[in-house]
Scaffold this motif. Structure first.
Motif, short mmCIF file in Angstrom:
data_model
loop_
_atom_site.label_atom_id
_atom_site.label_comp_id
_atom_site.label_asym_id
_atom_site.label_seq_id
_atom_site.Cartn_x
_atom_site.Cartn_y
_atom_site.Cartn_z
N LEU A 34 45.89 35.89 34.61
CA LEU A 34 44.77 36.76 33.77
C LEU A 34 44.22 37.85 34.26
O LEU A 34 43.84 38.86 33.83
N GLU A 35 44.16 37.69 35.85
CA GLU A 35 43.58 38.82 36.32
C GLU A 35 44.24 39.96 36.36
O GLU A 35 44.16 41.33 36.37
N GLN A 36 45.79 39.80 36.36
CA GLN A 36 46.65 41.09 36.17
C GLN A 36 46.58 41.62 34.87
O GLN A 36 46.65 43.02 34.90
N ARG A 37 46.15 40.60 33.90
CA ARG A 37 45.91 41.68 32.49
C ARG A 37 44.41 41.97 32.39
O ARG A 37 44.27 42.92 31.76
N TYR A 38 43.59 41.32 33.07
CA TYR A 38 42.10 41.70 32.66
C TYR A 38 41.32 41.76 34.07
O TYR A 38 40.75 40.69 34.43
N PRO A 39 41.55 42.95 34.65
CA PRO A 39 40.98 42.92 35.87
C PRO A 39 39.21 42.73 36.06
O PRO A 39 38.64 42.95 35.16
N GLY A 40 39.18 42.02 36.89
CA GLY A 40 37.53 41.38 36.98
C GLY A 40 36.99 40.05 36.55
O GLY A 40 36.10 39.32 36.81
N LEU A 41 38.16 39.50 35.59
CA LEU A 41 37.89 38.09 35.14
C LEU A 41 37.96 37.16 36.15
O LEU A 41 37.05 36.19 36.51
N GLN A 42 38.85 37.17 37.13
CA GLN A 42 38.93 35.95 38.45
C GLN A 42 37.50 36.21 38.96
O GLN A 42 37.18 35.33 39.37
N ALA A 43 37.14 37.43 39.43
CA ALA A 43 35.85 37.57 40.14
C ALA A 43 34.82 37.02 39.56
O ALA A 43 33.74 36.48 40.12
N ALA A 44 34.78 37.00 38.13
CA ALA A 44 33.61 36.41 37.33
C ALA A 44 33.55 35.02 37.50
O ALA A 44 32.53 34.53 37.34
N ILE A 45 34.76 34.40 37.71
CA ILE A 45 35.05 32.97 37.67
C ILE A 45 35.05 32.29 39.19
O ILE A 45 34.68 31.29 39.36
N VAL A 46 35.48 32.91 40.09
CA VAL A 46 35.96 32.55 41.49
C VAL A 46 35.17 33.32 42.31
O VAL A 46 35.13 34.47 42.35
N GLN A 47 34.73 32.81 43.52
CA GLN A 47 34.05 33.19 44.68
C GLN A 47 34.83 33.85 45.56
O GLN A 47 36.14 33.59 45.50
N ASP A 48 34.72 34.43 46.56
CA ASP A 48 35.50 35.33 47.51
C ASP A 48 36.25 33.97 48.52
O ASP A 48 37.02 34.35 48.89
N ASP A 49 35.45 32.97 48.50
CA ASP A 49 36.21 32.02 49.24
C ASP A 49 37.14 31.14 48.50
O ASP A 49 37.78 30.13 48.98
N GLY A 50 37.47 31.28 47.02
CA GLY A 50 38.25 30.77 46.43
C GLY A 50 37.79 29.50 45.86
O GLY A 50 38.43 29.08 44.92
N ARG A 51 36.64 29.38 45.58
CA ARG A 51 36.06 28.07 44.92
C ARG A 51 35.36 28.62 43.55
O ARG A 51 34.83 29.95 43.56
N LEU A 52 35.29 27.74 42.53
CA LEU A 52 34.74 28.22 41.40
C LEU A 52 33.12 28.61 41.76
O LEU A 52 32.44 28.18 42.81
N ARG A 53 32.82 29.66 41.07
CA ARG A 53 31.28 30.24 41.16
C ARG A 53 30.35 28.99 40.68
O ARG A 53 30.88 28.05 40.00
N PRO A 54 29.18 28.84 41.47
CA PRO A 54 28.21 27.99 41.00
C PRO A 54 27.87 27.87 39.68
O PRO A 54 27.58 29.35 39.19
N GLY A 55 27.90 26.86 38.84
CA GLY A 55 27.28 27.09 37.48
C GLY A 55 28.51 27.44 36.54
O GLY A 55 28.21 27.67 35.29
#
Length: 88
Positions: A34-55
């Motif tokens: 999805l990130e390849q097609r929609y840049p920024g989507l992964q960062a909205a869901i996953v933290q820099d350490d590779g875990r899901l964002r809180p919430g």
């Protein structure tokens, strides 16, 4: 392919699309595609350490999974990224 339901707060990253399709054997692989097609989507869901964002939770086929990004997918899975709703 999995059907991925995009929360309204993230639809600006998918050009306004509420449901998109992508493939992957796990939620993590799905997000990479999805990130390849929609840049920024992964960062909205996953933290820099590779875990899901809180919430943010992941639901697959209607069930919130404790496996998160490691949850396995099948062809035709429904995946939802569910943002926490504040209240009090």
């Amino acid at each position: 392919m999995a059907n991925v339901w995009i929360p309204a707060t993230m639809q600006h990253l998918t050009g306004g699309e509420a449901v998109v399709q992508a493939s992957g054997q796990t939620v993590r692989e799905l997000l990479v595609r999805l990130e390849q097609r929609y840049p920024g989507l992964q960062a909205a869901i996953v933290q820099d350490d590779g875990r899901l964002r809180p919430g943010v939770a992941v639901a697959v086929d209607g069930y919130v999974t404790s496996l998160g990004l490691y949850q396995r997918l099948t062809d035709g899975s429904d995946v939802q990224f569910v943002p926490a709703i504040g209240g009090g």
